[in-house]
Design an enzyme around this catalytic site. Structure first.
Site, PDB file in Angstrom:
ATOM      1  N   GLU A   3       0.892  -1.095  -0.118  1.00  0.00           N
ATOM      2  CA  GLU A   3      -0.061  -0.067   0.011  1.00  0.00           C
ATOM      3  C   GLU A   3       0.590   1.132   0.010  1.00  0.00           C
ATOM      4  O   GLU A   3       1.637   1.437   0.684  1.00  0.00           O
ATOM      5  CB  GLU A   3      -0.970  -0.017   1.220  1.00  0.00           C
ATOM      6  CG  GLU A   3      -1.857   1.310   1.200  1.00  0.00           C
ATOM      7  CD  GLU A   3      -3.107   1.162   2.201  1.00  0.00           C
ATOM      8  OE1 GLU A   3      -3.717   1.916   2.446  1.00  0.00           O
ATOM      9  OE2 GLU A   3      -3.077  -0.255   2.694  1.00  0.00           O
ATOM     10  N   LYS A  42      -8.447  -1.231   1.055  1.00  0.00           N
ATOM     11  CA  LYS A  42      -9.898  -1.763   1.871  1.00  0.00           C
ATOM     12  C   LYS A  42     -10.558  -2.758   1.121  1.00  0.00           C
ATOM     13  O   LYS A  42     -11.213  -2.564   0.011  1.00  0.00           O
ATOM     14  CB  LYS A  42     -10.644  -0.594   2.279  1.00  0.00           C
ATOM     15  CG  LYS A  42     -10.158   0.058   3.626  1.00  0.00           C
ATOM     16  CD  LYS A  42     -10.625  -0.738   4.919  1.00  0.00           C
ATOM     17  CE  LYS A  42      -9.997  -0.151   6.191  1.00  0.00           C
ATOM     18  NZ  LYS A  42      -8.943  -0.916   6.399  1.00  0.00           N
TER      19      LYS A  42
END
Length: 396
Positions: free
Chosen positions: A208, A224
């Site tokens: 990420e 997410k």
């Protein structure tokens, strides 16, 4: 706070640099020139301290929108680590429980120059490698109770979403650096690499992007939504209204974070809910970008994006209060920032899928975002699935 100046590090043996985001063409001949290590107890604003220290050692990041060229013979850039607690301090939020790795600083900035010759390969210390059993800081039942507590807070209207994180530690014998370095080989480890100091080390396999400067734009890529990396898991993730709502909520939070330091009207979502693979998991990722405001410096950028929205929640400061009340152990190396900064370059990963070593234990962290639609048992299982590849590779 400790600062190593050039005369204190020049005599150290040159070793290979494996910092996430370091320029590939320079890694073989980087040499440490100066180092800053800071802990929360030292006081002050870690974001400002980082920018001031870097500027004092040839890495001026006072205007991220200003073009800058890489000097292949002078200062190359710097490794930068900021713990989640340091990010919370910079943002004015609750810092949470004490770290289980007190030897690990909350802020590390290491400035590198270029050596005349390639560094020799790093050789592991003699002796075997042994990793003991993992001991979790909370039981599955306690984790599930934390999920239920977040749902109750959402029901009261205190928050919309909170990321809760668990910690585990295992004793070890031998040299931890080769084990931590193995994490970079995990599939999807965009920020694979290591950083170490006296009595501590970090190994990262994060997919990420917390924040980067790419082609004149600020970029963040929040992740997410998780499912097993099977065809059925991919279909389920794409069809899940709960996962999509959770994801879009964090995308909106990241848009707001960037808008605080961006040119008015320049924030955009370049990609929404793209499904990508990390090890044996599908994860949903979006890309949000913006043009930096005139005169934007590193300190202001760190205050805007740290701690990362995908590992805190919404609203961010209210989520930090919930995290501080619920998590029994601090996040240490997890859920912070790690990467590279240099002239015209910022590339910081969010330290999910990250482990740390102190003198006698390895530490890992894993969790997930909790919404009103979360099932406690499913959230406990998801955190275990995220930690499993990291634990397995550390034991290899």
């Amino acid at each position: 706070m400790s600062v190593n100046r050039p005369d204190g590090v020049e005599a150290l043996p040159k070793t290979g640099i494996d910092v996430p985001g370091a320029p590939p063409e320079c890694r073989g001949r980087l040499v440490e020139r100066a180092r800053l290590e800071w802990w929360l107890a030292d006081g002050g604003d870690p974001a400002a301290l980082a920018q001031e220290f870097l500027a004092a050692h040839g890495v001026d990041l006072s205007d991220l929108g200003r073009p800058a060229a890489h000097d292949p013979h002078g200062t190359c850039g710097a490794a930068l680590f900021l713990s989640a607690a340091a990010g919370a301090r910079a943002a004015g939020g609750a810092v949470g429980a004490p770290s289980p790795v007190p030897a690990l600083p909350d802020l590390v900035a290491v400035v590198y120059g270029h050596a005349d010759a390639p560094a020799p390969p790093v050789r592991p210390r003699p002796g075997g490698w042994w990793l003991g059993p993992w001991r979790d800081s909370w039981t599955p039942a306690a984790h599930a109770q934390a999920v239920a507590a977040v749902r109750a807070a959402i029901g009261r209207g205190d928050v919309y979403q909170v990321n809760v994180v668990g910690h585990a530690a295992a004793g070890y014998a031998g040299d931890p650096l080769p084990a931590l370095a193995r994490l970079a080989a995990l599939p999807g480890a965009r920020y694979g690499g290591t950083l170490s100091g006296l009595g501590w080390a970090i190994g990262c396999a994060s997919p990420e992007t917390l924040v980067a400067v790419e082609h004149g734009r600020l970029v963040t890529r929040p992740i997410k939504g998780t499912r097993p990396a099977t065809p059925a898991g991919r279909r389920e993730l794409l069809a899940s209204a709960k996962e999509r709502a959770e994801h879009v909520m964090i995308v909106d939070l990241e848009r707001n974070d960037l808008a605080r330091v961006a040119r008015t009207g320049s924030v955009r979502v370049d990609e929404l809910f793209a499904v990508r693979r990390w090890c044996d998991l599908w994860q949903a990722e979006s890309t949000v970008s913006a043009v930096p405001a005139d005169g934007l410096g590193l300190a202001a950028l760190l205050r805007a994006v740290c701690p990362g929205g995908s590992v805190t929640g919404a609203p961010k400061l209210a989520a930090l209060d919930e995290i501080a009340a619920l998590e029994p152990v601090g996040r240490g190396a997890g859920m912070g920032a790690l990467g590279w900064v240099g002239p015209g370059r910022v590339d910081l990963g969010l330290t999910i899928r990250t482990a740390a070593a102190d003198a006698d234990r390895l530490h890992v962290w894993a969790g997930g975002g909790i919404t009103w639609g979360s099932d406690p048992a499913a959230e406990v299982a998801e955190a275990a699935a995220k930690a499993a590849p990291v634990r397995a590779l550390l034991a290899a």
